[in-house]
Design a protein around this motif. Structure first.
Motif, PDB file in Angstrom:
ATOM      1  N   UNK A  45       0.832  -1.209   0.000  1.00  0.00           N
ATOM      2  CA  UNK A  45       0.000   0.000   0.000  1.00  0.00           C
ATOM      3  C   UNK A  45       0.861   1.251   0.000  1.00  0.00           C
ATOM      4  N   UNK A  46       1.900   1.273   0.800  1.00  0.00           N
ATOM      5  CA  UNK A  46       2.809   2.411   0.846  1.00  0.00           C
ATOM      6  C   UNK A  46       3.508   2.596  -0.498  1.00  0.00           C
ATOM      7  N   UNK A  84       3.905   5.581  -5.746  1.00  0.00           N
ATOM      8  CA  UNK A  84       3.797   5.579  -7.208  1.00  0.00           C
ATOM      9  C   UNK A  84       2.715   6.556  -7.666  1.00  0.00           C
ATOM     10  N   UNK A  85       1.578   6.581  -7.004  1.00  0.00           N
ATOM     11  CA  UNK A  85       0.491   7.491  -7.375  1.00  0.00           C
ATOM     12  C   UNK A  85       0.915   8.947  -7.188  1.00  0.00           C
ATOM     13  N   UNK A  99       3.388   9.851  -9.983  1.00  0.00           N
ATOM     14  CA  UNK A  99       2.698   9.997 -11.272  1.00  0.00           C
ATOM     15  C   UNK A  99       1.925  11.315 -11.319  1.00  0.00           C
ATOM     16  N   UNK A 100       1.274  11.691 -10.224  1.00  0.00           N
ATOM     17  CA  UNK A 100       0.552  12.963 -10.184  1.00  0.00           C
ATOM     18  C   UNK A 100       1.511  14.129 -10.340  1.00  0.00           C
ATOM     19  N   UNK A 101       2.671  14.054  -9.721  1.00  0.00           N
ATOM     20  CA  UNK A 101       3.669  15.121  -9.847  1.00  0.00           C
ATOM     21  C   UNK A 101       4.152  15.239 -11.288  1.00  0.00           C
TER      22      UNK A 101
END
Length: 140
Positions: free
Chosen positions: A34-35, A40-41, A44-46
């Motif tokens: 989960x961490x 990763x999320x 990817x947003x950055x």
């Protein structure tokens, strides 16, 4: 031989007693996955935010030349590289031999169809200047 085979008969199961069983290992794996997924999320947003941050208006300037006109003025030429149609404001300064500012002028550069331009301005000085240069530019 495993740890359980080394223990004398009737000894308590220390792994179960201190929470080191199969269940806790599965929970640790879930937390780590989960961490990792969260990291990763966020990354990817950055990347998406940086890649698509609008028109990416940037501004580059460079001193080209200066000419001492007389005791109380200097002519400063500088190049400006900005997206077409973008107005700019620049601060031009004149310095004396001691590197003190003896003249200062704010120049509003209107929008143009050209990306690269050379701007020349006359800066009035309070005493003899040694050089003239651009202090900084910004987008209004």
């Amino acid at each position: 031989m495993t740890d359980t085979e080394k223990r004398p008969p009737g000894a308590p199961d220390l792994d179960a007693r201190y929470g080191r069983g199969q269940r806790s290992r599965r929970l640790e794996k879930r937390i780590l996955w989960s961490l990792g997924g969260f990291i990763v999320v966020v990354f990817a947003a950055w990347v998406i935010l940086v890649a698509f941050d609008g028109d990416g208006a940037s501004l580059e300037t460079r001193d080209v030349a200066h000419t001492i006109v007389d005791e109380h003025s200097v002519e400063v030429s500088f190049s400006i590289n900005v997206a077409p149609g973008t107005p700019t404001v620049c601060a031009v300064q004149a310095l004396n031999e001691a590197h003190a500012i003896v003249g200062w002028k704010i120049v509003e550069v209107p929008a143009s169809d050209e990306r690269n331009r050379v701007i020349t301005e006359v800066v009035r000085t309070s005493e003899q200047s040694n050089t003239g240069l651009i202090s900084r530019c910004w987008l209004p």
